[in-house]
Design an enzyme around this catalytic site. Structure first.
Site, PDB file in Angstrom:
ATOM      1  N   CYS A 399     -74.933 -63.201  80.844  1.00 26.17           N
ATOM      2  CA  CYS A 399     -74.476 -64.471  81.421  1.00 26.17           C
ATOM      3  C   CYS A 399     -75.334 -64.844  82.639  1.00 26.17           C
ATOM      4  CB  CYS A 399     -72.990 -64.388  81.761  1.00 26.17           C
ATOM      5  SG  CYS A 399     -72.219 -66.002  82.013  1.00 26.17           S
ATOM      6  N   HIS A 526     -70.830 -62.796  76.495  1.00 21.20           N
ATOM      7  CA  HIS A 526     -70.336 -61.531  77.068  1.00 21.20           C
ATOM      8  C   HIS A 526     -70.020 -60.560  75.930  1.00 21.20           C
ATOM      9  CE1 HIS A 526     -69.704 -62.683  81.349  1.00 21.20           C
ATOM     10  NE2 HIS A 526     -69.634 -63.892  80.837  1.00 21.20           N
ATOM     11  N   GLU A 528     -69.629 -57.474  75.939  1.00 16.52           N
ATOM     12  CA  GLU A 528     -68.748 -56.356  76.310  1.00 16.52           C
ATOM     13  C   GLU A 528     -67.303 -56.587  75.894  1.00 16.52           C
ATOM     14  OE1 GLU A 528     -69.153 -58.956  80.085  1.00 16.52           O
ATOM     15  OE2 GLU A 528     -70.434 -58.253  78.453  1.00 16.52           O
TER      16      GLU A 528
END
Length: 563
Positions: A399, A526, A528
């Site tokens: 990001c 993102h 994750e």
């Protein structure tokens, strides 16, 4: 539908989220379909406008919901996809009730906490518990509900009252209360104290809820005499007192619960149609926990961010790195570096901090710059990115990390000295990162580009595409208000910084890769948030593989992990 309410006492942050997730994992391993709801008693509508220092990271769901990090735990443990309505806040409930009042739904009655707020809570829980969260789209059978905060908090009282009423509505066979409490061990005496737990259970009983299980958290394993004392003073059988001491990894928690007979207890208490023994799923967790504890080889990653004082601020990033490290049989050594300490101004004001930060960065096997907002610390992040690019250190930018990688490249490779993001310098002559007007309407809450969106690979010659299994596109979760300026993309590509992934319209730059570098990757999304213990996120896995020098071998094997 069976409901399991998890409450907490003595202190907040005691581990209710991990225990709720672990209970869900155990029941899922028995073949049941499990969903989860987190209740946060704060008045905010959602977690989107919080500083990470308030409640940890803001977790983003597929539908764009900005929610508490515990929903991330539920998704990772249970391998499910939740929705924004799985996170209930006081703000959401009051907004819902006030909207109904304005609409005239209460027919002129006085709107009160009891019954209107408490009824709204019960209705919300019952409706959301039925929403499918697995890939098979079947209705869940078990709903694990975590009530945030501690028993006795003023702001949590309406929710406790709602569940006091709800236990009778759901009937005894369908409702169970688990109370998580702390058993402290003062250094002065070394004795494990039960009084805080006794008082906490007494407060819970005074509010009309009786715990079916008391989960005692402690630093060290709890002695049997302590268990018997809690059983006697808290009016439960010794089998209903469960101990969870601090363990080397959270993967061990479901195993500790299972070893203390929790499956047999739930089978009897909730009349569940299950065997006493868990299935292969929990066996996989046991193997994973044992493997985690036996790891010898270490890989060090420097996380360069500005919220490094609290590890929960990057909880999903840490978990994604941990999942990837475990997949390649390495122990993760994550070094948190405050990006402000890498800046030249720190070198002048506090040389010791400055040199310690740079020493950490230099000895790391790989560098990660995660997402964030605001100008503080950005110059330090740019310094770290420049170091990774020049020294050919494996790098992943997520990001804001990707956006800053573009800024750094513009300044040092394209010689655009004042290149910047309009977030930090609205008047820059070279705006390489710009705001998205349709995602910036004035209000701060819920106005970003949020949720799961598709990214299309525009070339086959991409390391990230190979890591994703040579897919033509990927779907990952986003949370941003700024984007790389598409009008300047060709300038970067000519110098070797390739935009290998776009959005479906081809206007938004989603993935960058640098030529002639072991691993220099930036992603606007993102990844994750989608990482799972047994399914690591490809961008993070790539970083760990590159940091351990095994990326090329992995790609040559067709992206198969060595046994």
């Amino acid at each position: 539908m069976k409901y399991i309410l998890v409450t907490g006492g003595v202190i907040s942050g005691i581990g209710k989220g991990i225990i709720a997730s672990s209970i869900g994992t155990i029941l899922k391993s028995c073949g049941l379909r499990v969903t989860a709801i987190k209740i946060d008693p704060y008045i905010n509508i959602d977690a989107g406008t919080f500083s990470p220092y308030e409640h940890g990271e803001v977790f983003v769901l597929n539908d764009g919901g900005e929610v508490d990090l515990d929903l991330g735990n539920y998704e990772r443990f249970l391998d499910i996809n939740l929705y924004k309505d799985n996170n209930i806040t006081t703000g959401k409930i009051y907004q819902h009730v006030i909207n109904k009042e304005r609409h005239g739904d209460y027919l002129g009655k006085t709107v009160q906490v009891v019954p209107h707020i408490t009824d709204a809570v019960q209705e919300w829980v019952m409706n959301q518990a039925k929403v499918p969260v697995d890939d098979d789209k079947k209705e869940p059978q078990i709903c694990v509900i975590e009530l945030g905060g501690t028993i006795g908090d003023i702001e949590g009282m309406p929710f406790v009252e709602a569940f006091r009423q709800f236990q009778f509505k759901a009937k005894r066979d369908n409702f169970c209360n688990i109370h998580v409490s702390l058993v402290p061990q003062p250094n002065a005496t070394g004795e494990q104290k039960t009084k805080p737990t006794q008082n906490s259970v007494r407060a819970l009983r005074g509010l009309g809820l009786s715990p079916d299980l008391i989960v005692c958290r402690s630093a060290k394993p709890i002695e049997m005499a302590v268990k018997e004392k809690i059983s006697m003073f808290c009016h439960v059988e010794p089998e209903q007192v469960i101990f969870i001491h601090d363990v080397s990894s959270t993967y061990r928690v479901p195993i500790l619960l299972e070893e203390q007979g929790i499956i047999k207890y739930f089978k009897q208490r909730l009349n569940l149609p299950i065997d006493d023994q868990p299935s292969d799923l929990l066996m996989k967790w046991k193997k994973m926990a044992c493997r985690y504890e036996r790891l010898l080889k270490v890989c060090s990653i420097a996380l360069v961010g500005k919220y490094t004082k609290l590890s929960d601020c990057y909880a999903s990033v840490f978990k994604a790195l941990e999942h990837s490290a475990l997949a390649i049989n390495y122990k993760l050594d994550l070094m948190y570096i405050d990006s402000t300490e890498l800046e030249r101004s720190t070198g002048a004001e506090n040389p010791v901090k400055y040199h310690q930060a740079w020493h950490k960065l230099c000895k790391a096997d790989g560098i990660l710059v995660p997402g964030g907002f605001g100008i503080r610390g950005t110059e330090g992040k740019l310094q770290a990115i420049s170091w990774a690019r020049i020294k050919k250190k494996p790098f992943l930018g997520v990001c804001l990390g990707m956006q800053l990688a573009v800024v750094e490249f513009a300044r040092n490779c394209l010689n655009w000295e004042d290149a910047n993001s309009t977030e930090f310098d609205p008047d820059t002559k070279n705006p390489v990162v710009i705001d998205m007007p349709e995602h910036n309407p004035g209000d701060m809450g819920g106005t970003m580009r949020l949720g799961k969106r598709r990214t299309v690979f525009k070339t086959e010659n991409s390391v990230l595409r190979k890591l994703y299994g040579d897919e033509m596109f990927v779907e990952e979760r986003h949370r941003h208000r700024y984007e790389v300026n598409p009008e300047l993309a060709h300038c970067f590509e000519e110098k070797g910084l390739k935009f290998v992934g776009h959005d479906t319209e081809g206007n938004r730059m989603e993935i960058i890769e640098l030529e002639n570098h072991p691993y220099f990757v930036g992603v606007q999304f993102h990844p994750e948030f989608s990482s799972r213990p047994m399914k690591p996120s490809p961008p993070y896995l790539g970083l760990l593989l590159a940091a351990t020098g095994t990326l090329n071998a992995y790609l040559q094997r067709g992206c198969k992990l060595s046994p």
